[in-house]
Write a protein that holds these residues in place. Sequence first.
Motif, PDB file in Angstrom:
ATOM      1  N   GLY A   1      21.352 -46.952  67.327  1.00  0.00           N
ATOM      2  CA  GLY A   1      20.871 -48.323  67.170  1.00  0.00           C
ATOM      3  C   GLY A   1      21.124 -48.964  65.835  1.00  0.00           C
ATOM      4  O   GLY A   1      20.406 -49.903  65.457  1.00  0.00           O
ATOM      5  N   VAL A   2      22.146 -48.526  65.094  1.00  0.00           N
ATOM      6  CA  VAL A   2      22.394 -49.103  63.773  1.00  0.00           C
ATOM      7  C   VAL A   2      22.716 -50.589  63.843  1.00  0.00           C
ATOM      8  O   VAL A   2      22.499 -51.333  62.880  1.00  0.00           O
ATOM      9  N   SER A   3      23.209 -51.058  64.989  1.00  0.00           N
ATOM     10  CA  SER A   3      23.516 -52.486  65.116  1.00  0.00           C
ATOM     11  C   SER A   3      22.263 -53.349  65.034  1.00  0.00           C
ATOM     12  O   SER A   3      22.351 -54.553  64.786  1.00  0.00           O
ATOM     13  N   MET A   4      21.087 -52.747  65.239  1.00  0.00           N
ATOM     14  CA  MET A   4      19.824 -53.490  65.150  1.00  0.00           C
ATOM     15  C   MET A   4      19.185 -53.374  63.773  1.00  0.00           C
ATOM     16  O   MET A   4      18.072 -53.875  63.552  1.00  0.00           O
ATOM     17  N   THR A   5      19.857 -52.714  62.839  1.00  0.00           N
ATOM     18  CA  THR A   5      19.333 -52.544  61.490  1.00  0.00           C
ATOM     19  C   THR A   5      20.206 -53.295  60.492  1.00  0.00           C
ATOM     20  O   THR A   5      21.240 -53.862  60.848  1.00  0.00           O
ATOM     21  N   ARG A   6      19.782 -53.292  59.248  1.00  0.00           N
ATOM     22  CA  ARG A   6      20.603 -53.908  58.200  1.00  0.00           C
ATOM     23  C   ARG A   6      21.762 -52.998  57.806  1.00  0.00           C
ATOM     24  O   ARG A   6      22.776 -53.443  57.305  1.00  0.00           O
ATOM     25  N   GLY A   7      21.597 -51.685  58.026  1.00  0.00           N
ATOM     26  CA  GLY A   7      22.657 -50.756  57.665  1.00  0.00           C
ATOM     27  C   GLY A   7      22.162 -49.325  57.671  1.00  0.00           C
ATOM     28  O   GLY A   7      21.358 -48.939  58.516  1.00  0.00           O
ATOM     29  N   PHE A   8      22.613 -48.548  56.702  1.00  0.00           N
ATOM     30  CA  PHE A   8      22.292 -47.124  56.699  1.00  0.00           C
ATOM     31  C   PHE A   8      21.998 -46.646  55.282  1.00  0.00           C
ATOM     32  O   PHE A   8      22.340 -47.309  54.292  1.00  0.00           O
ATOM     33  N   ALA A   9      21.349 -45.501  55.197  1.00  0.00           N
ATOM     34  CA  ALA A   9      21.016 -44.875  53.917  1.00  0.00           C
ATOM     35  C   ALA A   9      21.852 -43.618  53.741  1.00  0.00           C
ATOM     36  O   ALA A   9      22.112 -42.898  54.707  1.00  0.00           O
ATOM     37  N   VAL A  10      22.267 -43.342  52.515  1.00  0.00           N
ATOM     38  CA  VAL A  10      23.038 -42.132  52.230  1.00  0.00           C
ATOM     39  C   VAL A  10      22.409 -41.389  51.051  1.00  0.00           C
ATOM     40  O   VAL A  10      21.717 -41.963  50.223  1.00  0.00           O
ATOM     41  N   ASN A  11      22.637 -40.084  51.029  1.00  0.00           N
ATOM     42  CA  ASN A  11      22.236 -39.215  49.932  1.00  0.00           C
ATOM     43  C   ASN A  11      20.734 -38.985  49.858  1.00  0.00           C
ATOM     44  O   ASN A  11      20.217 -38.562  48.825  1.00  0.00           O
ATOM     45  N   VAL A  12      19.994 -39.251  50.947  1.00  0.00           N
ATOM     46  CA  VAL A  12      18.543 -39.070  50.899  1.00  0.00           C
ATOM     47  C   VAL A  12      18.202 -37.607  50.604  1.00  0.00           C
ATOM     48  O   VAL A  12      18.689 -36.693  51.264  1.00  0.00           O
ATOM     49  N   SER A  13      17.393 -37.399  49.587  1.00  0.00           N
ATOM     50  CA  SER A  13      16.983 -36.064  49.134  1.00  0.00           C
ATOM     51  C   SER A  13      18.167 -35.203  48.707  1.00  0.00           C
ATOM     52  O   SER A  13      18.066 -33.972  48.689  1.00  0.00           O
ATOM     53  N   ASN A  14      19.287 -35.845  48.356  1.00  0.00           N
ATOM     54  CA  ASN A  14      20.458 -35.102  47.925  1.00  0.00           C
ATOM     55  C   ASN A  14      20.811 -35.466  46.492  1.00  0.00           C
ATOM     56  O   ASN A  14      20.034 -36.150  45.816  1.00  0.00           O
ATOM     57  N   PHE A  15      21.978 -35.037  46.032  1.00  0.00           N
ATOM     58  CA  PHE A  15      22.262 -35.073  44.605  1.00  0.00           C
ATOM     59  C   PHE A  15      23.591 -35.733  44.237  1.00  0.00           C
ATOM     60  O   PHE A  15      23.932 -35.813  43.056  1.00  0.00           O
ATOM     61  N   ASP A  16      24.356 -36.204  45.234  1.00  0.00           N
ATOM     62  CA  ASP A  16      25.674 -36.769  44.933  1.00  0.00           C
ATOM     63  C   ASP A  16      25.561 -37.994  44.046  1.00  0.00           C
ATOM     64  O   ASP A  16      24.632 -38.798  44.171  1.00  0.00           O
ATOM     65  N   SER A  17      26.535 -38.167  43.179  1.00  0.00           N
ATOM     66  CA  SER A  17      26.546 -39.293  42.245  1.00  0.00           C
ATOM     67  C   SER A  17      26.666 -40.616  42.983  1.00  0.00           C
ATOM     68  O   SER A  17      27.024 -40.673  44.172  1.00  0.00           O
ATOM     69  N   ASP A  18      26.403 -41.693  42.273  1.00  0.00           N
ATOM     70  CA  ASP A  18      26.573 -43.018  42.856  1.00  0.00           C
ATOM     71  C   ASP A  18      28.003 -43.227  43.328  1.00  0.00           C
ATOM     72  O   ASP A  18      28.239 -43.792  44.403  1.00  0.00           O
ATOM     73  N   ALA A  19      28.972 -42.787  42.516  1.00  0.00           N
ATOM     74  CA  ALA A  19      30.376 -42.994  42.877  1.00  0.00           C
ATOM     75  C   ALA A  19      30.731 -42.262  44.170  1.00  0.00           C
ATOM     76  O   ALA A  19      31.384 -42.820  45.059  1.00  0.00           O
TER      77      ALA A  19
END
Length: 506
Positions: free
Chosen positions: A377-395
């Motif tokens: 159902g991502v089409s009904m949201t503004r978008g998605f979240a990445v790196n939740v509770s993880n450690f990857d850099s912004d880049a």
Amino acid sequence: MTTTRRRLRAAIVPAAVAAALLGTAVPSSSAAPSQAVYGELALNGTFTSGTASWWSQKAALAATGGALTATVESRTSAGGPVNLWDAMVGQADLRLRKGARYTLSFDAKATAAATIKATVQLNDSPWTTTLAEDAAVGTASKHFSWTFTSQVDTVGGAITLQLGGLPARTVFTFDNVSLTTSTAREGFYVDPGNNAAAWVGKHPADGRAAKIRSAIADRSTVKWFGDWDADGNPATDIGAEVGGYVGAAAAQGRLPVLVAYDIPGRDCGGASSGGAGDPAKYKAWIDKFARGIAGRPAVVVLEPDAVAQSSDAGCMKGGEQARFDMLRYAAQRLQQQGGLVQTYLDAGNATWTLGPDLDDTRGIGLERMAELLDSSGVSMTRGFAVNVSNFDSDAVSDDYGSRLAARLKADRGIASRWVVDTSRNGNGGYLTPGVPGSGHVGFCNPAGRKLGVTSRAGSGAAGTAEYRLWIKNPGDSDGNSAQCPAGSPAAGVFSPDLAEALIDGR
């Protein structure tokens, strides 16, 4: 043509009425009041509708090319001087709430350098100002912005731009006039009950307390909601808990961030296992969660790990479609709360292997993730979240986010934005920072990590996140399984040792 300044018949709201208005929730975008309470309050601030909603006093207004011009004479028709406050441009009928934060901003230039005064104030006697700032306007357009806390509670507020007192006829040009509240510009709401703050409150004499308070407790801007709130505790109403939290943020004019984390089979039985007992209980829970928001401004991160783990057959045991149905249901219920609620469906992280890609040999599985997000159902949201509770850099996270957004658009026609969890990514996620070949750190309380940038709006640059957020609360443990360092607390339990290590980057 000059428009007479409008004065409202009732500028100050009686105390009882004001208190009722302050607690009024916007039930949905379709039922939003004509006088905005949250978000953008200024009407026609880009002047695409000419001079509509704007009045002037001793200033001739015109709107061309999406900007407003105000021509101010240096003398009155009787030959006397025009005082600073005699010539002005403004907008009235604004709802201001005492104690809430607001941001006034605009772009301005003039045919000659001039100092003007920008105010937010009552539009009738006693003309009380809650913001009054000088702005040095030059011949090149300049952006001005002030964030302030309102000292008045009224439905008769006004923006004024005072332009008089000049030695010669001057033409001002204004654009992008904005007055906002409960957006990222006014700041994210800090959870007053976050685990770091609770620990500091119980250990004021600990030598680490001041450091943890300033670096973490006072900056923890996300609250997680799950079965610990209501599912196993009939005395607790998840709707009331969410409503109280969002309402407290709205009263301050700040933007709350919430994590919904109650999907059945959560974390595939791992350290954060739990969740609602079955799909029916989950839908009842998310119904109450969404109704608690009541259409007020909020950012919601929806079900960390749930989408990516739906690709794990061993975890799902044939329950994939049931999970997709629950996630779609949640996305729809949150969407129905209106445009002030921004939902981001969790999309794992840049090193979560889902399978091969046609255009990616690293095995991240963008095509598979796009398929899973679409099914969820991502089409009904503004978008998605990445790196939740993880450690990857912004880049690294932005690279993943931008490629995933492009894949969603190309394969499925879905336009999406993304947010990045920056709570612990100050040193990135590689064993040797900046060296992908060095390998990735483990998921559970790894050493050498560091706090990332605090919650804030993104820069707006192409290929970057819409928000950078502390989604994982720093200092809260990832778990105490065999994959974690010895002595790690259970998942979600605050550890001052973990907190201090993140502050120091060790």
